[in-house]
Every structure is written in C-alpha cells, then in structure tokens.
Design a protein around this motif. Structure first.
Motif, PDB file in Angstrom:
ATOM      1  N   ARG A 161     103.093 -90.092 -33.794  1.00 40.50           N
ATOM      2  CA  ARG A 161     103.645 -89.113 -32.844  1.00 40.50           C
ATOM      3  C   ARG A 161     105.064 -88.711 -33.266  1.00 40.50           C
ATOM      4  NH1 ARG A 161     102.461 -87.295 -27.887  1.00 40.50           N
ATOM      5  NH2 ARG A 161     100.847 -88.837 -27.547  1.00 40.50           N
TER       6      ARG A 161
ATOM      7  N   HIS B 201     100.139 -95.282 -33.208  1.00 37.05           N
ATOM      8  CA  HIS B 201     100.291 -94.141 -32.312  1.00 37.05           C
ATOM      9  C   HIS B 201     101.730 -93.634 -32.268  1.00 37.05           C
ATOM     10  CE1 HIS B 201     101.316 -92.569 -28.295  1.00 37.05           C
ATOM     11  NE2 HIS B 201     100.198 -91.880 -28.446  1.00 37.05           N
ATOM     12  N   ASP B 202     102.681 -94.519 -31.968  1.00 38.12           N
ATOM     13  CA  ASP B 202     104.081 -94.112 -31.814  1.00 38.12           C
ATOM     14  C   ASP B 202     104.653 -93.545 -33.115  1.00 38.12           C
ATOM     15  OD1 ASP B 202     103.981 -94.934 -29.171  1.00 38.12           O
ATOM     16  OD2 ASP B 202     104.874 -96.896 -29.573  1.00 38.12           O
TER      17      ASP B 202
END
Length: 137
Positions: free
Chosen positions: A125, A121-122
């Motif tokens: 993103r 996710h990070d």
C-alpha cells in the motif's frame, strides 16, 4: 526439445521456468493460471479447506463476492476438477461444494499466496501511494 515419438517441439522460451514447457501448451497454461489465480478462485479454494460448504456459507465467508461471480467461479472451478458439487435429493434441496483432490493439492499454494499478500499489505500500500505521488506517474 523432442517428444517421446521423436517429433520436434518448440519451447515457449529459451531460458527460465517456461523453457521446459512446449510452446503449444503455453496458451492453456496461461488460461489455467488466470483461472486459479483470480481473486475469487483463490479465496474459494482457501475457505473450502475447512470442509464442505453450502452456497450461502461460501458467500458469507468470501466477503465482497456477488452471487453472479460466486456462481460463475464455482462452475469454472468445478469444470477444472478443483471442486466438487454434490446435490442432495432432500426437501428443500441441499447443494454442497468441497475441494476435489486437485483443489486440495492447490490449497497450500493458495493459502501461502494469501498469507504473503496479508503479510505485505502495508508495504505494498505504501509503495502504491509513493508511486501515485511521484512526478510523472
């Protein structure tokens, strides 16, 4: 490529994972991948692993899904044989959804994909933010 009866079948691609798939099957395979790969189907298949759930329980466990999308997705998953819908003749009526054998077969792949998305996710993103800030984006 030839079928068992000797008829010539054109492969969808000359090399790679699609090479073994007859061209006339590709449209259906893309439709199937679209269906099982959409965000709501993935999440519904993942939460149904815990056992039968009622509509309202599914809606609570799949954050952000509207009633319309939940109903549509459940109907499509049932049509494809990935889930079963059982209506009980009770007052008030009770309906439960559960994974069918085909859906259970898909469950491990689904949870792996969801886990991968959560794990990265990070990073994803940050990559999106960098791309949005880059000149010429």
């Amino acid at each position: 490529m030839e079928t068992a009866d000797g008829a010539e079948v054109t492969a969808a691609a000359a090399v790679g994972p699609c090479a073994a798939i007859p061209a006339e099957h590709m449209a259906f395979i893309r439709q199937t991948l679209d269906r099982v790969g959409d965000k709501w189907s993935l999440l519904i298949i993942a939460v149904l692993e815990s056992g039968p759930l009622r509509y309202t329980d599914l809606q609570r466990q799949v954050p952000g899904i509207s009633q319309r999308m939940l109903s549509l997705t459940l109907r499509q998953l049932q049509q494809d044989g990935l889930i079963t819908r059982t209506a009980y003749a009770e007052v008030p009526p009770r309906v439960e959804y559960t994974l069918a054998p085909l859906g259970r077969d898909l469950h491990q792949i689904v949870t792996s994909l969801i886990g991968w998305a959560a794990d990265h996710h990070d990073e994803i993103r940050a990559n999106r933010e960098r791309a949005a800030e880059a000149p010429g984006s």
